[in-house]
Design a protein around this motif. Structure first.
Motif, mmCIF file in Angstrom:
data_model
loop_
_atom_site.group_PDB
_atom_site.id
_atom_site.type_symbol
_atom_site.label_atom_id
_atom_site.label_comp_id
_atom_site.label_asym_id
_atom_site.label_seq_id
_atom_site.Cartn_x
_atom_site.Cartn_y
_atom_site.Cartn_z
ATOM 1 N N GLY A 72 0.824 -1.154 -0.086
ATOM 2 C CA GLY A 72 -0.007 0.094 0.015
ATOM 3 C C GLY A 72 0.833 1.234 -0.180
ATOM 4 N N PHE A 73 2.197 1.072 0.212
ATOM 5 C CA PHE A 73 2.951 2.284 0.121
ATOM 6 C C PHE A 73 2.624 3.272 -1.245
ATOM 7 C CE2 PHE A 73 6.505 5.192 0.308
ATOM 8 C CZ PHE A 73 6.470 5.551 1.614
ATOM 9 N N CYS A 74 3.030 2.657 -2.349
ATOM 10 C CA CYS A 74 2.963 3.422 -3.535
ATOM 11 C C CYS A 74 1.498 3.859 -3.847
ATOM 12 C CB CYS A 74 3.174 2.545 -4.586
ATOM 13 S SG CYS A 74 2.440 1.271 -5.240
ATOM 14 N N THR A 75 0.525 3.301 -3.244
ATOM 15 C CA THR A 75 -1.043 3.368 -3.719
ATOM 16 C C THR A 75 -1.684 4.701 -3.723
ATOM 17 O OG1 THR A 75 -1.499 1.161 -2.441
ATOM 18 C CG2 THR A 75 -3.235 2.511 -3.441
ATOM 19 N N PRO A 76 -1.243 5.645 -2.676
ATOM 20 C CA PRO A 76 -1.782 7.113 -3.124
ATOM 21 C C PRO A 76 -1.300 7.529 -4.383
ATOM 22 C CG PRO A 76 -0.910 6.776 -0.910
ATOM 23 C CD PRO A 76 -0.403 5.636 -1.636
ATOM 24 N N GLY A 77 0.060 7.435 -4.524
ATOM 25 C CA GLY A 77 0.599 8.269 -5.925
ATOM 26 C C GLY A 77 -0.014 7.258 -7.046
ATOM 27 N N LEU A 93 2.396 5.008 -15.948
ATOM 28 C CA LEU A 93 3.145 4.481 -14.784
ATOM 29 C C LEU A 93 4.542 4.345 -14.738
ATOM 30 C CD1 LEU A 93 0.661 1.816 -13.566
ATOM 31 C CD2 LEU A 93 0.481 4.271 -13.068
ATOM 32 N N GLU A 94 5.331 5.143 -15.701
ATOM 33 C CA GLU A 94 6.739 5.203 -15.798
ATOM 34 C C GLU A 94 7.305 5.872 -14.479
ATOM 35 O OE1 GLU A 94 9.029 6.019 -19.273
ATOM 36 O OE2 GLU A 94 10.770 5.829 -17.883
ATOM 37 N N GLY A 95 6.499 6.976 -13.954
ATOM 38 C CA GLY A 95 6.875 7.624 -12.653
ATOM 39 C C GLY A 95 6.433 6.984 -11.333
ATOM 40 N N ASN A 96 5.796 6.078 -11.368
ATOM 41 C CA ASN A 96 5.048 5.345 -10.187
ATOM 42 C C ASN A 96 5.998 4.017 -9.957
ATOM 43 O OD1 ASN A 96 2.761 7.237 -11.383
ATOM 44 N ND2 ASN A 96 2.560 6.961 -9.057
ATOM 45 N N ILE A 97 6.760 3.769 -8.979
ATOM 46 C CA ILE A 97 7.234 2.551 -8.724
ATOM 47 C C ILE A 97 6.524 1.909 -7.347
ATOM 48 C CG2 ILE A 97 9.454 1.447 -7.926
ATOM 49 C CD1 ILE A 97 10.987 3.823 -9.218
ATOM 50 N N CYS A 98 6.193 0.578 -7.792
ATOM 51 C CA CYS A 98 5.705 -0.373 -6.775
ATOM 52 C C CYS A 98 6.692 -1.295 -6.416
ATOM 53 C CB CYS A 98 4.494 -0.966 -7.482
ATOM 54 S SG CYS A 98 3.776 -2.555 -6.394
ATOM 55 N N ARG A 99 7.167 -1.289 -5.308
ATOM 56 C CA ARG A 99 8.395 -2.073 -4.940
ATOM 57 C C ARG A 99 7.914 -3.594 -4.401
ATOM 58 N NH1 ARG A 99 12.336 -0.480 -7.665
ATOM 59 N NH2 ARG A 99 11.018 -1.976 -8.703
#
Lengths: 155, 264
Positions: A100-105, A129-135
């Motif tokens: 859930g850490f990346c979810t808001p972004g 989504l290039e600028g959004n990383i989901c680890r």
């Protein structure tokens, strides 16, 4: 110290900030809107994405003073009471988040995409989504969520 | 980040006077490079002068060539039907910069003034023979880029617009670093009224440069096959953990061939 005033999630706010205060620090530390996350702090991961006058932007790479006079929307401003925004609902329905850490972004970025390209293809969604990383690397369900939300948002 | 005085310029003239008055001032356009630089304390200006509110710096006009206001965002250039019609290679280049959020705030003026050796716009300026307009003069792209992060701009000079002549053929292709997505090598090929011009970014020790060997080969025969056996020297190219100078030299010819094929 300089004073900054802006509208955040529809409400007028103002506060004193140092010139070097980042927008994300103002949102999190002064307004206590901690839904906007700081992941990398180097404009790469996208956990801090908010909308500035309707356009998605990385709030870790903006001064609070640059948002003076702007209308800012954060993840906290999307739901209507208990009713989630269609993008949030789609992430829930499709298991579009793991830690859930990346979810808001992800959600804020995806809403900007659907606004600009309501019929985005899977390829276009992945490129956006290039600028959004989901680890957790949960991209597959994130893309599914955005596709479903695009349909529900009238795309 | 060290603290600084933040000022909003209402006009270009305001920004120039603020720069003159400051001990060590800098202008900020979109801030996409400046803010990360300040965070790392690689710079510590006394004053940051924000151009976002300065009038007359945004917008695109097409008449003969394409003129783009300095504060026009990459997203605006990428999405412009005028640019797509007159110089599709330029719209494509803008679409490939950073990510959507960076394109929403990053500007052409900021990119060119910074002259990062891996930035995309300098290659377009040099290959197309653009003119950089400032508050006080016009500078040909050939005279503008002066090495790593160095330009012909005076300390208190502000870019107002960039004018690109159209080209018979123009194309930009980059080989992005797989992690950062910055150009490991980017090649802009333009067939213009002034002849064939090939500009290379991402590779040069001194930033963007023209590849004269490729230009000569393409001038007599504008086809990918004309580049067979044309080698670019590794002298003066960057070597780092991502790629050796020799590999970059090889990529330049390869990317140029792909570029020419794409517009042939």
């Amino acid at each position: 110290m300089p004073t900054v005033s802006m509208t955040v999630n529809g409400k007028p706010v103002s506060g004193e900030v140092e010139a070097r205060t980042l927008l994300v620090q103002f949102l999190r530390d002064q307004l206590r809107l901690t839904g906007t996350h700081v992941g990398c702090d180097t404009s790469q991961c996208g956990a801090c994405v908010v909308h500035i006058d309707g356009e998605s932007a990385k709030s870790c790479t903006m001064l609070a003073l640059q948002a003076d006079g702007a209308a800012v929307t954060t993840i906290e401003g999307l739901a209507d009471g208990e009713t989630l925004h269609p993008m949030q609902e789609a992430f829930r329905n499709n298991h579009g988040l793991q830690c859930g850490f990346c979810t808001p972004g992800m959600v804020m970025s995806a809403i900007d995409l659907v606004k600009k390209n309501p019929k985005a293809s899977e390829t276009e969604i992945r490129e956006w989504l290039e600028g959004n990383i989901c680890r957790c690397t949960g991209y597959h369900n994130i893309v599914k969520s955005i596709q479903e939300a695009a349909g529900n948002m009238g795309g | 980040m060290h603290d600084f005085n933040y000022q909003k310029a209402g006009s270009v003239a305001d920004a120039v006077s603020a720069l003159k008055a400051a001990d060590d001032g800098t202008v900020m356009a979109g801030g996409m490079t400046l803010l990360p630089t300040l965070k790392q304390r690689l710079a510590a200006p006394s004053d940051v002068i924000d151009l976002a509110g300065a009038s007359g710096l945004s917008g695109i006009s097409v008449s003969g060539g394409v003129t783009i206001g300095a504060m026009t965002t990459h997203a605006a250039v990428a999405g412009s039907t005028d640019v797509k019609g007159a110089l599709p290679a330029l719209a494509g280049l803008a679409e490939g910069i950073g990510d959507p959020q960076v394109r929403n705030r990053g500007t052409i003026g900021g990119s060119i003034a910074n002259n990062d050796p891996a930035a995309d716009y300098p290659a377009a300026c040099l290959a197309l023979g653009a003119t950089i307009k400032t508050d006080r003069r016009e500078i040909a792209a050939d005279d503008f880029f002066n090495g790593l992060f160095e330009t012909a701009l005076a300390e208190d000079e502000v870019i107002t617009a960039v004018s690109f002549p159209t080209a018979e053929k123009a194309v930009y292709i980059k080989f992005p670093n797989p992690a950062s997505r910055y150009a490991l090598v980017g090649v802009f090929v333009a067939k213009t009224a002034a002849g064939v011009r090939v500009a290379v970014t991402g590779a040069g020790d001194s930033g963007v440069f023209r590849a004269s060997a490729l230009e000569q080969a393409l001038s007599s025969n504008f086809s990918a096959s004309a580049l067979n056996g044309v080698a670019v020297s590794a002298d003066g190219l960057m070597s780092d953990i991502h790629a050796s100078a020799e590999y970059r030299a090889h990529l330049i010819t390869t990317m140029a061939k792909r570029a020419v094929t794409a517009v042939s």
